[in-house]
Design a protein around this motif. Structure first.
Motif, mmCIF file in Angstrom:
data_model
loop_
_atom_site.group_PDB
_atom_site.id
_atom_site.type_symbol
_atom_site.label_atom_id
_atom_site.label_comp_id
_atom_site.label_asym_id
_atom_site.label_seq_id
_atom_site.Cartn_x
_atom_site.Cartn_y
_atom_site.Cartn_z
ATOM 1 N N CYS A 120 1.053 -0.856 -0.326
ATOM 2 C CA CYS A 120 -0.289 0.140 0.171
ATOM 3 C C CYS A 120 1.153 1.283 0.033
ATOM 4 O O CYS A 120 0.420 2.030 -0.994
ATOM 5 C CB CYS A 120 -0.521 -0.049 1.754
ATOM 6 S SG CYS A 120 -2.144 -0.950 1.668
ATOM 7 N N LEU A 121 2.031 1.351 0.834
ATOM 8 C CA LEU A 121 2.697 2.555 1.058
ATOM 9 C C LEU A 121 3.401 2.498 -0.321
ATOM 10 O O LEU A 121 3.791 4.101 -1.099
ATOM 11 C CB LEU A 121 3.645 2.116 1.854
ATOM 12 C CG LEU A 121 5.152 3.372 2.469
ATOM 13 C CD1 LEU A 121 4.272 5.014 2.242
ATOM 14 C CD2 LEU A 121 5.572 2.912 3.214
ATOM 15 N N ALA A 122 3.851 1.564 -0.816
ATOM 16 C CA ALA A 122 4.511 1.786 -2.639
ATOM 17 C C ALA A 122 3.615 2.320 -3.649
ATOM 18 O O ALA A 122 4.275 2.986 -4.291
ATOM 19 C CB ALA A 122 4.955 0.431 -2.717
ATOM 20 N N GLU A 123 2.709 1.420 -3.325
ATOM 21 C CA GLU A 123 1.828 2.028 -4.347
ATOM 22 C C GLU A 123 1.237 3.699 -4.086
ATOM 23 O O GLU A 123 0.605 4.640 -4.934
ATOM 24 C CB GLU A 123 0.247 1.499 -4.702
ATOM 25 C CG GLU A 123 0.107 -0.265 -4.776
ATOM 26 C CD GLU A 123 -0.719 -1.201 -4.242
ATOM 27 O OE1 GLU A 123 -0.922 -2.119 -5.584
ATOM 28 O OE2 GLU A 123 -1.383 -0.820 -3.653
ATOM 29 N N LYS A 154 5.720 11.047 8.693
ATOM 30 C CA LYS A 154 4.619 11.126 8.245
ATOM 31 C C LYS A 154 3.654 9.836 7.623
ATOM 32 O O LYS A 154 2.431 9.821 8.166
ATOM 33 C CB LYS A 154 4.733 11.838 6.857
ATOM 34 C CG LYS A 154 5.817 13.366 6.669
ATOM 35 C CD LYS A 154 6.012 13.873 5.223
ATOM 36 C CE LYS A 154 6.296 15.113 4.974
ATOM 37 N NZ LYS A 154 6.366 15.123 3.329
ATOM 38 N N ASP A 155 4.078 8.683 7.404
ATOM 39 C CA ASP A 155 3.716 7.890 7.214
ATOM 40 C C ASP A 155 3.210 6.741 8.888
ATOM 41 O O ASP A 155 1.915 6.408 9.160
ATOM 42 C CB ASP A 155 4.818 6.365 6.789
ATOM 43 C CG ASP A 155 3.856 5.570 6.400
ATOM 44 O OD1 ASP A 155 2.385 4.459 6.371
ATOM 45 O OD2 ASP A 155 4.402 4.409 7.090
ATOM 46 N N ALA A 156 3.826 6.700 9.916
ATOM 47 C CA ALA A 156 4.661 5.989 10.981
ATOM 48 C C ALA A 156 3.317 6.913 11.609
ATOM 49 O O ALA A 156 2.334 6.261 12.403
ATOM 50 C CB ALA A 156 6.014 6.364 12.218
ATOM 51 N N VAL A 157 2.792 8.098 11.749
ATOM 52 C CA VAL A 157 1.837 8.683 12.340
ATOM 53 C C VAL A 157 0.210 8.098 11.994
ATOM 54 O O VAL A 157 -0.812 8.218 12.903
ATOM 55 C CB VAL A 157 2.150 10.207 13.004
ATOM 56 C CG1 VAL A 157 3.280 10.093 13.528
ATOM 57 C CG2 VAL A 157 1.919 10.579 11.981
ATOM 58 N N ILE A 158 0.104 7.964 10.979
ATOM 59 C CA ILE A 158 -0.929 7.461 10.833
ATOM 60 C C ILE A 158 -1.600 6.181 11.792
ATOM 61 O O ILE A 158 -2.968 6.307 11.720
ATOM 62 C CB ILE A 158 -1.250 6.463 9.362
ATOM 63 C CG1 ILE A 158 -0.882 8.218 8.058
ATOM 64 C CG2 ILE A 158 -2.551 6.512 9.131
ATOM 65 C CD1 ILE A 158 -0.742 7.849 7.150
ATOM 66 N N ILE A 218 -1.335 8.085 1.476
ATOM 67 C CA ILE A 218 -1.301 7.155 2.195
ATOM 68 C C ILE A 218 -2.022 6.719 3.027
ATOM 69 O O ILE A 218 -2.797 4.865 3.191
ATOM 70 C CB ILE A 218 0.054 6.243 3.498
ATOM 71 C CG1 ILE A 218 1.052 6.829 1.839
ATOM 72 C CG2 ILE A 218 1.028 5.722 3.773
ATOM 73 C CD1 ILE A 218 2.714 7.601 3.070
ATOM 74 N N ALA A 219 -2.937 6.889 3.625
ATOM 75 C CA ALA A 219 -3.556 6.667 4.647
ATOM 76 C C ALA A 219 -5.083 6.203 4.001
ATOM 77 O O ALA A 219 -5.975 5.117 4.395
ATOM 78 C CB ALA A 219 -4.360 7.741 5.340
ATOM 79 N N GLU A 220 -5.721 6.821 2.609
ATOM 80 C CA GLU A 220 -6.809 6.740 1.701
ATOM 81 C C GLU A 220 -5.965 4.834 1.798
ATOM 82 O O GLU A 220 -6.638 3.643 1.488
ATOM 83 C CB GLU A 220 -6.923 7.024 0.831
ATOM 84 C CG GLU A 220 -7.739 7.429 -0.033
ATOM 85 C CD GLU A 220 -9.000 7.295 1.005
ATOM 86 O OE1 GLU A 220 -10.737 6.385 0.556
ATOM 87 O OE2 GLU A 220 -9.068 8.067 2.080
ATOM 88 N N LEU A 227 -7.148 2.403 11.879
ATOM 89 C CA LEU A 227 -7.346 2.317 10.525
ATOM 90 C C LEU A 227 -8.738 2.312 10.999
ATOM 91 O O LEU A 227 -9.817 2.834 10.085
ATOM 92 C CB LEU A 227 -6.623 1.277 9.929
ATOM 93 C CG LEU A 227 -5.177 1.329 9.450
ATOM 94 C CD1 LEU A 227 -5.432 0.384 8.343
ATOM 95 C CD2 LEU A 227 -5.283 2.916 8.910
ATOM 96 N N SER A 228 -9.651 1.810 12.550
ATOM 97 C CA SER A 228 -10.624 1.759 12.094
ATOM 98 C C SER A 228 -11.128 2.922 12.182
ATOM 99 O O SER A 228 -12.508 3.654 11.816
ATOM 100 C CB SER A 228 -12.010 0.987 13.562
ATOM 101 O OG SER A 228 -12.343 0.501 13.837
ATOM 102 N N LYS A 229 -10.412 3.717 12.836
ATOM 103 C CA LYS A 229 -10.576 5.260 13.391
ATOM 104 C C LYS A 229 -10.775 6.061 12.083
ATOM 105 O O LYS A 229 -11.843 6.823 11.692
ATOM 106 C CB LYS A 229 -9.972 5.962 13.978
ATOM 107 C CG LYS A 229 -10.731 7.309 14.739
ATOM 108 C CD LYS A 229 -9.403 7.585 15.826
ATOM 109 C CE LYS A 229 -10.116 9.069 16.475
ATOM 110 N NZ LYS A 229 -8.864 9.951 17.444
ATOM 111 N N TYR A 230 -9.543 5.628 11.700
ATOM 112 C CA TYR A 230 -9.677 6.833 10.374
ATOM 113 C C TYR A 230 -10.389 6.393 9.111
ATOM 114 O O TYR A 230 -11.506 7.343 8.668
ATOM 115 C CB TYR A 230 -8.220 5.981 9.543
ATOM 116 C CG TYR A 230 -8.048 6.822 7.963
ATOM 117 C CD1 TYR A 230 -7.773 8.306 7.798
ATOM 118 C CD2 TYR A 230 -8.141 6.318 6.864
ATOM 119 C CE1 TYR A 230 -7.909 8.591 6.413
ATOM 120 C CE2 TYR A 230 -8.484 7.033 5.355
ATOM 121 C CZ TYR A 230 -8.254 7.832 5.759
ATOM 122 O OH TYR A 230 -7.411 8.797 4.384
#
Length: 319
Positions: free
Chosen positions: A64-67, A153-157, A80-82, A104-107
């Motif tokens: 997902c992150l690579a995409e 940026k990625d980790a805090v998601i 990324i989050a999406e 991710l449940s919250k996101y």
């Protein structure tokens, strides 16, 4: 033999996935029980609870992150989050960790990546470290401050915890060292590079202390299984990262480093995945046994993602 940078990029993502798939059948098994399993058995895929050659959420999130990076041509937490959210709703979660699941449940309810991440001491898991490889590739030649910001940026998601962020950054630094390493590089030098990078960002916590300890165990030629027992092999990022670095530096081939990580027991899929990504970045795709490269799930797609990130990365401003 000289390894091309492109082959190292491919080796990183393939190494991650293969380590993950080799380790998943043994997740949660104690080190004492792992000692009873012949090493040759750990060098081939077994079905485990997912199927032969299948990887876990570790690799799925890295994909997902690579995409997201390829799509946005940058590390964009909204994109990324999406993609993480889409994956979460797909139901193909394959052992998703509690922290990631909660975030991710919250996101998917709020669509706010800035607030969905879990905070507190229980958020110091290895969920950000396990998926960070695509960022390490994309930023391989960028200033270290850029690498740190992108990792954060990625980790805090999912993980709003400094140890989790720092552990992911340490893995990214390790992959960076491997990408730039040559025939004269000594694997043990990875510790100095990672520690110097952590220091440059004024990072001082248990992540640093445990990596320093792993370096000492390596210098003292401590038996690998004894060292892993001392360092720990749980999902706590402090243990995961130090153990993965030790396995890479102690072994002399890709497959031996991953098998060593699995023999330690505990969170075998993630420790082997991180060890595999680091080793794959060092030895390249051709340094990974061909039968594993061919039989791991979606191997061609993993290589395709790596090549696309390679093309983006080499066109960027150098550090």
């Amino acid at each position: 033999m000289k390894v091309s940078l492109r082959d190292k990029f491919a080796g990183t993502l393939l190494g991650l996935a293969i380590g993950d798939a080799l380790g998943q059948p043994y997740e949660g098994v104690s080190s004492e029980e792992m000692k009873k399993i012949p090493e040759e058995e750990l060098k081939i895929f077994h079905a485990g609870w997912l199927g032969e050659g299948k990887y876990t959420d570790d690799t799925l999130m890295a994909i997902c992150l690579a995409e997201a990076i390829i799509s946005a041509k940058r590390v964009d937490p909204e994109v990324i989050a999406e993609l993480y959210g889409e994956w979460f709703l797909s139901g193909d979660l394959r052992g998703i960790g509690m922290t990631v699941s909660k975030a991710l449940s919250k996101y998917v309810k709020t669509r706010d990546w800035r607030t969905c991440g879990v905070s507190g001491k229980w958020a110091a898991g290895n969920g950000a470290a396990m998926r960070v490889a695509p960022i390490a590739l994309f930023d391989f030649n960028m200033p270290i401050e850029v690498l740190y910001r992108d990792v954060e940026k990625d980790a805090v998601i999912t993980h709003r915890n400094q140890e989790a962020i720092n552990g992911a950054f340490a893995v990214a630094l390790a992959i960076r060292w491997c990408l730039h390493a040559n025939e004269e590089s000594r694997r043990r030098d990875i510790f100095d590079f990672v520690l110097k990078g952590l220091s440059a960002m004024n990072i001082e916590n248990l992540v640093v202390e445990k990596i320093e300890f792993a370096s000492k165990l390596l210098s003292n030629e401590t038996d690998p299984l004894e060292a892993l027992d001392i360092l720990g092999t749980s999902g706590y990022v402090v243990e995961t990262v130090s153990s993965a670095l030790f396995c890479f530096a102690r072994a002399s081939t890709y497959i031996d480093s991953v098998v060593m990580a699995i023999k330690g027991g505990g969170d075998t899929d993630t420790i082997a995945a991180i060890t595999g990504a680091i080793s794959g970045a060092y030895y390249g795709a051709n340094g990974i046994p061909k039968e594993l490269r061919e039989r791991v799930e979606k191997s061609s797609y993993l290589e395709e993602l790596a090549v696309k990130i390679y093309e983006l990365a080499v066109s960027r401003r150098s550090a």
